[in-house]
Design a protein around this motif. Sequence first.
Motif, mmCIF file in Angstrom:
data_model
loop_
_atom_site.group_PDB
_atom_site.id
_atom_site.type_symbol
_atom_site.label_atom_id
_atom_site.label_comp_id
_atom_site.label_asym_id
_atom_site.label_seq_id
_atom_site.Cartn_x
_atom_site.Cartn_y
_atom_site.Cartn_z
ATOM 1 N N HIS A 153 1.217 15.085 3.213
ATOM 2 C CA HIS A 153 0.489 13.952 2.930
ATOM 3 C C HIS A 153 -0.744 14.551 2.093
ATOM 4 O O HIS A 153 -1.519 13.962 1.382
ATOM 5 C CB HIS A 153 0.142 13.123 4.099
ATOM 6 C CG HIS A 153 1.185 12.020 4.573
ATOM 7 N ND1 HIS A 153 2.046 11.462 3.415
ATOM 8 C CD2 HIS A 153 1.808 11.727 5.611
ATOM 9 C CE1 HIS A 153 2.660 10.614 4.116
ATOM 10 N NE2 HIS A 153 2.732 10.747 5.445
ATOM 11 N N ALA A 154 -1.443 15.407 3.106
ATOM 12 C CA ALA A 154 -2.709 16.006 2.460
ATOM 13 C C ALA A 154 -2.583 16.841 1.213
ATOM 14 O O ALA A 154 -3.336 16.749 0.320
ATOM 15 C CB ALA A 154 -3.335 16.881 3.447
ATOM 16 N N ASP A 155 -1.632 17.701 1.119
ATOM 17 C CA ASP A 155 -1.290 18.402 -0.149
ATOM 18 C C ASP A 155 -1.060 17.784 -1.329
ATOM 19 O O ASP A 155 -1.310 18.311 -2.351
ATOM 20 C CB ASP A 155 -0.230 19.664 0.323
ATOM 21 C CG ASP A 155 -0.210 20.647 -0.690
ATOM 22 O OD1 ASP A 155 -1.090 21.187 -0.855
ATOM 23 O OD2 ASP A 155 0.862 20.992 -1.256
ATOM 24 N N GLN A 156 -0.209 16.518 -1.107
ATOM 25 C CA GLN A 156 0.146 15.729 -2.295
ATOM 26 C C GLN A 156 -0.982 14.782 -2.522
ATOM 27 O O GLN A 156 -0.654 13.804 -3.407
ATOM 28 C CB GLN A 156 1.519 15.124 -1.917
ATOM 29 C CG GLN A 156 2.517 16.311 -1.804
ATOM 30 C CD GLN A 156 2.821 17.038 -3.053
ATOM 31 O OE1 GLN A 156 2.869 16.422 -4.105
ATOM 32 N NE2 GLN A 156 2.658 18.403 -2.762
ATOM 33 N N ARG A 157 -1.781 14.630 -1.726
ATOM 34 C CA ARG A 157 -3.186 13.982 -1.807
ATOM 35 C C ARG A 157 -2.929 12.407 -1.786
ATOM 36 O O ARG A 157 -3.270 11.509 -2.624
ATOM 37 C CB ARG A 157 -3.925 14.111 -3.322
ATOM 38 C CG ARG A 157 -4.005 15.769 -3.498
ATOM 39 C CD ARG A 157 -4.628 15.995 -4.873
ATOM 40 N NE ARG A 157 -6.031 15.296 -4.776
ATOM 41 C CZ ARG A 157 -6.756 15.154 -5.912
ATOM 42 N NH1 ARG A 157 -6.371 15.651 -7.117
ATOM 43 N NH2 ARG A 157 -7.999 14.590 -6.130
ATOM 44 N N HIS A 158 -1.882 12.145 -0.941
ATOM 45 C CA HIS A 158 -1.548 10.647 -0.713
ATOM 46 C C HIS A 158 -2.693 9.977 -0.410
ATOM 47 O O HIS A 158 -2.527 8.676 -0.667
ATOM 48 C CB HIS A 158 -0.188 10.683 0.203
ATOM 49 C CG HIS A 158 0.998 11.084 -0.279
ATOM 50 N ND1 HIS A 158 2.133 11.562 0.716
ATOM 51 C CD2 HIS A 158 1.453 11.432 -1.622
ATOM 52 C CE1 HIS A 158 3.000 12.047 -0.025
ATOM 53 N NE2 HIS A 158 2.571 11.969 -1.590
ATOM 54 N N SER A 159 -3.467 10.414 0.409
ATOM 55 C CA SER A 159 -4.446 9.584 1.201
ATOM 56 C C SER A 159 -5.252 8.939 0.127
ATOM 57 O O SER A 159 -5.648 7.612 -0.076
ATOM 58 C CB SER A 159 -5.661 10.286 2.128
ATOM 59 O OG SER A 159 -4.579 10.627 3.252
ATOM 60 N N VAL A 160 -5.881 9.883 -0.836
ATOM 61 C CA VAL A 160 -6.708 9.619 -2.028
ATOM 62 C C VAL A 160 -6.021 8.459 -2.911
ATOM 63 O O VAL A 160 -6.627 7.581 -3.479
ATOM 64 C CB VAL A 160 -7.229 10.610 -2.851
ATOM 65 C CG1 VAL A 160 -7.946 10.224 -4.092
ATOM 66 C CG2 VAL A 160 -8.278 11.294 -1.948
ATOM 67 N N LYS A 161 -4.650 8.765 -3.365
ATOM 68 C CA LYS A 161 -3.888 8.088 -4.127
ATOM 69 C C LYS A 161 -3.842 6.581 -3.548
ATOM 70 O O LYS A 161 -3.896 5.653 -3.991
ATOM 71 C CB LYS A 161 -2.624 8.512 -4.309
ATOM 72 C CG LYS A 161 -2.565 9.933 -5.080
ATOM 73 C CD LYS A 161 -0.790 10.603 -5.173
ATOM 74 C CE LYS A 161 -0.990 11.693 -5.860
ATOM 75 N NZ LYS A 161 0.432 12.295 -5.778
ATOM 76 N N GLN A 162 -3.558 6.579 -2.345
ATOM 77 C CA GLN A 162 -3.261 5.211 -1.512
ATOM 78 C C GLN A 162 -4.548 4.662 -1.349
ATOM 79 O O GLN A 162 -4.570 3.212 -1.645
ATOM 80 C CB GLN A 162 -2.792 5.558 -0.202
ATOM 81 C CG GLN A 162 -2.299 4.195 0.587
ATOM 82 C CD GLN A 162 -0.921 3.824 -0.035
ATOM 83 O OE1 GLN A 162 -0.393 4.315 -0.569
ATOM 84 N NE2 GLN A 162 -0.525 2.632 0.284
ATOM 85 N N LEU A 163 -5.668 5.027 -1.188
ATOM 86 C CA LEU A 163 -7.071 4.359 -1.075
ATOM 87 C C LEU A 163 -7.312 3.969 -2.617
ATOM 88 O O LEU A 163 -7.908 2.874 -2.708
ATOM 89 C CB LEU A 163 -8.064 5.474 -0.729
ATOM 90 C CG LEU A 163 -8.135 5.605 0.706
ATOM 91 C CD1 LEU A 163 -8.978 6.785 1.140
ATOM 92 C CD2 LEU A 163 -8.513 4.402 1.678
ATOM 93 N N GLN A 164 -6.966 4.700 -3.586
ATOM 94 C CA GLN A 164 -7.248 4.364 -5.067
ATOM 95 C C GLN A 164 -6.445 3.099 -5.266
ATOM 96 O O GLN A 164 -7.215 2.135 -5.953
ATOM 97 C CB GLN A 164 -6.850 5.392 -6.009
ATOM 98 C CG GLN A 164 -7.251 5.029 -7.458
ATOM 99 C CD GLN A 164 -6.891 6.224 -8.080
ATOM 100 O OE1 GLN A 164 -7.348 7.373 -8.097
ATOM 101 N NE2 GLN A 164 -5.717 6.184 -9.156
ATOM 102 N N LYS A 165 -5.310 2.732 -4.845
ATOM 103 C CA LYS A 165 -4.497 1.862 -5.134
ATOM 104 C C LYS A 165 -5.058 0.376 -4.186
ATOM 105 O O LYS A 165 -5.124 -0.694 -4.826
ATOM 106 C CB LYS A 165 -3.160 1.683 -4.727
ATOM 107 C CG LYS A 165 -2.271 2.832 -5.509
ATOM 108 C CD LYS A 165 -1.116 3.179 -5.062
ATOM 109 C CE LYS A 165 -0.167 4.155 -5.871
ATOM 110 N NZ LYS A 165 1.309 4.352 -5.570
ATOM 111 N N GLN A 166 -5.381 0.779 -2.997
ATOM 112 C CA GLN A 166 -5.736 -0.328 -2.230
ATOM 113 C C GLN A 166 -7.293 -0.807 -2.396
ATOM 114 O O GLN A 166 -7.431 -2.156 -2.344
ATOM 115 C CB GLN A 166 -5.727 0.083 -0.549
ATOM 116 C CG GLN A 166 -4.182 0.379 -0.283
ATOM 117 C CD GLN A 166 -4.393 0.750 1.231
ATOM 118 O OE1 GLN A 166 -3.361 1.245 1.807
ATOM 119 N NE2 GLN A 166 -5.124 0.269 2.250
#
Length: 288
Positions: A153-166
């Motif tokens: 999740h961190a390495d694929q930058r999922h948090s930032v991607k999800q926050l960007q969407k939300q």
Amino acid sequence: MRNNLLPALANRCKRAYLPLLFLGGSLLAGCSSDKNGDRVLFSIENDLQLGQQVAQQMDSTYRAKGQLLDRNSPNPRTRAAYAHLDQVVNRILESDQVSYREEFAWDVKIIDDPNVQNAFATPGGHIYVFTGLIRFLDSEDQLAGVLGHEIAHADQRHSVKQLQKQYGISFISRLVLGESAGQLERLIGGAAGQYLGLKFSRDYEREADEYSVLYLGATNYYACDGAAGFFQKMQTLQNSGTIPEFFSTHPAPGNRIHDIQAHAQQRGCQTTSASNTGYQEFKRNLGL
């Protein structure tokens, strides 16, 4: 000049509907692909800054509750437990499959809460593991599977991607700039791993599962489908009517176990571990 550049940059990124912002004199979001081949409108430095803020808030919250275990504790058993956990994380990182192995922090902390069966990683690679999860799991393979999932999740930058969407780019930029401290506290305030109120999409969860298989298989140490064993245990609880804490932040579609095992078979990686003899001692060192 900045206004003249924005339309061209937005067109190149095919993100004309998103504003491009500047942070500290440098472009907050660029057009070039990151190491994963993705075009994320935030730099790695922003992952690091946001992750550090989240980690500081988490540390403060759990330290105040007396639940953040000190890796430099005078208790030799606590230090031994951290050494064991560090070894698991390092084996995954040394698989040569983690894109941001050198850039991210990849520090791991133990939260002493036996009622929480969860783990998570912030942007920038700060990892938190709850003692409830460690006690619940039967083997180091299962723990490695969960850690591989969270590292992905961190390495694929999922948090930032999800926050960007939300929430949008301007919201995240304010968090990074420290202009929304109150909002950050509220988003993190869910505790128990529900940081930033974030629930990843099924696509991100599936991708994290697949990378967990990739990471563990490349270690040549762990069963590459270790995460499947974890979800099998979780499924047993769910079938008995108990809803594990993990499901509050991790959706669990019914075919998830099958998908992990199928991905392991496709990759041809080993599904038996080299050794799990130290896991029970690890648990005993934590009084579990």
